[in-house]
Structures are given as structure tokens and as C-alpha cells.
Design a protein around this motif. Structure first.
Motif, PDB file in Angstrom:
ATOM      1  N   ALA A 151      -0.577  -8.146   2.307  1.00  0.00           N
ATOM      2  CA  ALA A 151      -0.049  -7.215   3.248  1.00  0.00           C
ATOM      3  C   ALA A 151      -1.261  -6.100   3.518  1.00  0.00           C
ATOM      4  CB  ALA A 151       1.013  -6.320   2.513  1.00  0.00           C
ATOM      5  N   VAL A 152      -0.794  -5.460   4.550  1.00  0.00           N
ATOM      6  CA  VAL A 152      -1.671  -4.220   5.092  1.00  0.00           C
ATOM      7  C   VAL A 152      -0.689  -2.922   5.516  1.00  0.00           C
ATOM      8  CG1 VAL A 152      -3.769  -5.273   5.676  1.00  0.00           C
ATOM      9  CG2 VAL A 152      -1.810  -5.062   7.377  1.00  0.00           C
ATOM     10  N   ASP A 153       0.639  -3.167   4.923  1.00  0.00           N
ATOM     11  CA  ASP A 153       1.477  -2.240   5.027  1.00  0.00           C
ATOM     12  C   ASP A 153       2.238  -2.168   3.746  1.00  0.00           C
ATOM     13  OD1 ASP A 153       3.854  -0.770   5.523  1.00  0.00           O
ATOM     14  OD2 ASP A 153       4.585  -2.018   7.301  1.00  0.00           O
ATOM     15  N   PRO A 154       2.211  -0.726   3.333  1.00  0.00           N
ATOM     16  CA  PRO A 154       2.785  -0.489   1.690  1.00  0.00           C
ATOM     17  C   PRO A 154       4.394  -1.064   1.670  1.00  0.00           C
ATOM     18  CG  PRO A 154       1.431   1.316   2.381  1.00  0.00           C
ATOM     19  CD  PRO A 154       1.477   0.452   3.702  1.00  0.00           C
ATOM     20  N   ALA A 155       4.927  -0.733   2.938  1.00  0.00           N
ATOM     21  CA  ALA A 155       6.384  -1.002   2.748  1.00  0.00           C
ATOM     22  C   ALA A 155       6.674  -2.508   2.519  1.00  0.00           C
ATOM     23  CB  ALA A 155       7.105  -0.733   4.166  1.00  0.00           C
ATOM     24  N   ILE A 156       5.582  -3.414   2.970  1.00  0.00           N
ATOM     25  CA  ILE A 156       5.847  -4.860   2.719  1.00  0.00           C
ATOM     26  C   ILE A 156       5.036  -5.050   1.384  1.00  0.00           C
ATOM     27  CG2 ILE A 156       4.926  -7.114   3.591  1.00  0.00           C
ATOM     28  CD1 ILE A 156       5.135  -6.039   6.608  1.00  0.00           C
ATOM     29  N   GLY A 157       4.021  -4.597   1.068  1.00  0.00           N
ATOM     30  CA  GLY A 157       3.462  -4.843  -0.134  1.00  0.00           C
ATOM     31  C   GLY A 157       4.394  -4.650  -1.346  1.00  0.00           C
ATOM     32  N   LYS A 158       5.239  -3.438  -1.163  1.00  0.00           N
ATOM     33  CA  LYS A 158       6.013  -3.059  -2.316  1.00  0.00           C
ATOM     34  C   LYS A 158       6.921  -4.191  -2.689  1.00  0.00           C
ATOM     35  CE  LYS A 158       9.890  -0.608  -0.072  1.00  0.00           C
ATOM     36  NZ  LYS A 158      10.691   0.522  -0.027  1.00  0.00           N
ATOM     37  N   MET A 159       7.234  -5.186  -1.855  1.00  0.00           N
ATOM     38  CA  MET A 159       8.149  -6.456  -2.068  1.00  0.00           C
ATOM     39  C   MET A 159       7.394  -7.173  -2.615  1.00  0.00           C
ATOM     40  SD  MET A 159      10.525  -6.429   1.397  1.00  0.00           S
ATOM     41  CE  MET A 159       9.157  -6.533   2.519  1.00  0.00           C
ATOM     42  N   ILE A 160       6.145  -7.365  -2.730  1.00  0.00           N
ATOM     43  CA  ILE A 160       5.292  -8.464  -3.166  1.00  0.00           C
ATOM     44  C   ILE A 160       4.596  -8.099  -4.286  1.00  0.00           C
ATOM     45  CG2 ILE A 160       3.317  -9.991  -2.736  1.00  0.00           C
ATOM     46  CD1 ILE A 160       3.793  -9.321   0.150  1.00  0.00           C
ATOM     47  N   TYR A 161       4.197  -6.797  -4.949  1.00  0.00           N
ATOM     48  CA  TYR A 161       3.805  -6.373  -5.937  1.00  0.00           C
ATOM     49  C   TYR A 161       4.989  -5.616  -6.787  1.00  0.00           C
ATOM     50  CZ  TYR A 161      -0.341  -7.717  -3.199  1.00  0.00           C
ATOM     51  OH  TYR A 161      -1.070  -8.018  -2.099  1.00  0.00           O
ATOM     52  N   SER A 162       5.282  -6.231  -8.051  1.00  0.00           N
ATOM     53  CA  SER A 162       6.241  -5.404  -9.082  1.00  0.00           C
ATOM     54  C   SER A 162       5.475  -4.175  -9.613  1.00  0.00           C
ATOM     55  CB  SER A 162       6.744  -6.042  -9.882  1.00  0.00           C
ATOM     56  OG  SER A 162       5.925  -6.624 -10.812  1.00  0.00           O
TER      57      SER A 162
END
Length: 302
Positions: A151-162
Motif C-alpha cells: 500500500a502507499v496509502d496509510p488508510a489502506i496500509g492500516k488494514m494490512i499491518y496489525s
């Protein structure tokens, strides 16, 4: 992309160095590689990942039969090097992250380089620690680095990385994703500016980042990536994403073709184990497990 170097010149420059690397060139299918599993620790937790060390029947990143120390890795490399004439590449791809305990990775590379100065060395990393170690990586003569950027969007990244463990500081949510992404892109720029060939792996996750893949590809291309490898998430038990269905081969192919207009795509990835040995089409790791070299003086390869 690179200062004072046109993209076409860069691609011509690296063509020779990647021609025998099976993970970067589809034409290198007859060449073998060895992954030495010396990096058991990971500093991030992805919601699709559950690493198992002794799982002989699985073939996916993060899985290995055993974890080696640097000297054991050298022994295994020597045995494989003496057994496979087509061995061209040594990779460190886990089973954790190659940079989470960089001392082990550095020692392994140093020992193997002393034995065989001509072997191609590559690393796979999540990129969190790249800005800290990038100069040492370059100094060790690592020619290829793969960075997984989902991801290059933190809003999406937060769903991928706990969570992200950044030098002992535990980060979560968008802050964790933002720190990871900033370091990934900074490291990618630094490596590519130093003429290290960079591949970016992107795990395509249905309903999470599948709509975001093209944005990732454009961003990493602008930051110096040479090639991207869009691959399906593998369902793994006992993970938050265990019930998310994997994208189909057709969906992966369609996305690769869509992104091909931006940057070269990898179509031949096998999502290898952390202890893989042999060609991409013929994994010989079972044959070399628990094999020790004969106790004889090392003879460096000139």
C-alpha cells in the motif's frame, strides 16, 4: 528515477546483471538459486502471515524447514554450489525479514562473498529498516533487493499491518503504516540511485488493496523500481485474513497487464519458500536439508 541516467540506459545497464537471476528475468529459468534461511525475526505483522518453520509440504514465503546461523548457511551454500553447476544467486528471504537482525544477514553475505566473490547476492525485505542499512547493503555488494510494498496509502496500509516494531517502538494503525511506507519508498530511492536493481512485490488482497494496485505500481516506478511482481495473497490458517478468498489467476493476470503500461511486470513468480533451492520450476530443497559439508578447508572461488 535515477540522477543523470535515462530509464532506457538504466535498463540496458542492468540487463546483464539480471539475465541470470531467475527471480528477475523470465529468461533465466535454467539457472538455480539458493535461499539461506538466516533471518527468523520479523519487525512487522501482516494480517495474512503466519510463519511456520517446519512445514515441508507448503511452498510460500515465510516457511522453512530450519533456521541457520551464518556459518551453517555458508556450509549449505558450499554444498549446493559444488552440486549445482547452474547456481547463480544467493538470496536471503527470511523466514522473517532480512534486515530485522541485520548482523546475521551481514555476516552471512560476508562469508559467502569471501568464498565466492562472483555469486549474485540478493535480499528480500519489507523495507522498514532500509534507510538505516542501505549504505551497508550497497557496501556488501548486494546487487538486487526485493521490497514488499502492499500500500502507499496509510488508510489502506492500516488494514494490512496489525503492528510495526520500529527499533523497539510498537506502532499501530495509520501511524504504523505511514512509517513503514515512508521508509520503504526512501529505501527504494536510495537503492535505485546507487544502481541496485529493485523489484517490488505487491500482495493483492481481495477487498483490501485490489483497487489500489495500480497506484502502488505508479508510485514505486516513480521511486526507482525496475520491475513489479503482483502476486495473490495465500490463505493461511490462524491469521486475520484467513477467510479472505485469494484472487484468481485471471484477476492477477489482468492486473499485471493493466500495470504493464507503467513498468515491467513479473509473470513467472512461484512465491518461494525461505529455504528454496534449485530452479523456479524444480525445487530441490528437500534433497539438501540437514546436509552438512565435509570438514575440509574452504577453497575460495576466484
Amino acid at each position: 528515477m535515477l540522477p543523470n541516467i535515462e530509464e532506457t540506459q538504466f535498463r540496458e545497464m542492468v540487463a546483464g546483471s539480471t539475465a541470470q537471476h531467475p527471480c528477475y528475468s523470465a529468461g533465466a529459468h535454467e539457472y538455480a538459486r539458493i535461499h539461506v534461511p538466516v533471518a527468523p525475526v520479523c519487525n512487522i505483522q501482516c494480517n495474512y502471515c503466519n510463519r511456520k518453520y517446519d512445514c515441508a509440504n507448503e511452498s510460500r514465503p515465510g516457511v522453512t524447514n530450519d533456521v541457520l546461523n551464518p556459518k551453517e548457511a555458508l556450509e549449505r551454500f558450499i554444498h549446493v554450489r559444488q552440486s549445482l553447476d547452474n547456481l547463480k544467486v544467493v538470496g536471503i528471504a527470511g523466514p522473517g525479514d532480512a534486515l530485522a537482525e541485520f548482523g546475521k544477514t551481514k555476516e552471512t553475505i560476508t562469508l559467502i562473498r569471501e568464498y565466492d566473490p562472483n555469486i549474485t547476492i540478493c535480499l528480500s525485505t519489507n523495507g522498514l529498516m532500509l534507510p538505516k542499512y542501505v549504505n551497508e547493503i550497497i557496501g556488501l555488494g548486494v546487487g538486487h533487493v526485493t521490497i514488499t510494498i502492499n500500500a502507499v496509502d496509510p488508510a489502506i496500509g492500516k488494514m494490512i499491518y496489525s503492528r510495526v516494531n520500529y527499533e523497539g517502538l510498537i506502532l499501530k494503525g495509520e501511524g504504523a503504516a505511514a512509517r513503514l511506507m515512508e521508509n520503504q519508498l526512501q529505501g527504494l530511492r536510495q537503492l535505485s540511485n546507487s544502481k541496485v536493481v529493485c523489484k517490488v512485490n505487491i500482495v493483492m488482497i481481495k477487498g483490501i488493496n485490489d483497487h489500489h494496485i495500480e497506484d502502488i505500481v505508479k508510485t514505486v516506478k516513480d521511486n526507482g523500481a525496475y520491475i513489479t511482481n503482483i502476486m495473490p495473497m495465500i490463505q493461511v490458517a490462524e491469521t486475520p485474513f484467513e477467510h479472505i478468498p485469494a484472487v484468481s489467476h485471471e484477476e492477477i493476470y489482468t492486473m499485471r497487464k493493466k500495470c504493464e503500461k507503467h513498468i515491467q511486470q513479473m509473470y513467472h513468480c512461484r512465491q518461494c519458500r525461505a529455504d528454496a533451492i534449485g530452479t523456479l520450476g524444480n525445487d530441490l530443497s528437500l534433497e539438501f536439508r540437514s546436509v552438512k559439508c565435509k570438514a575440509e578447508p574452504l577453497k575460495k572461488i576466484s
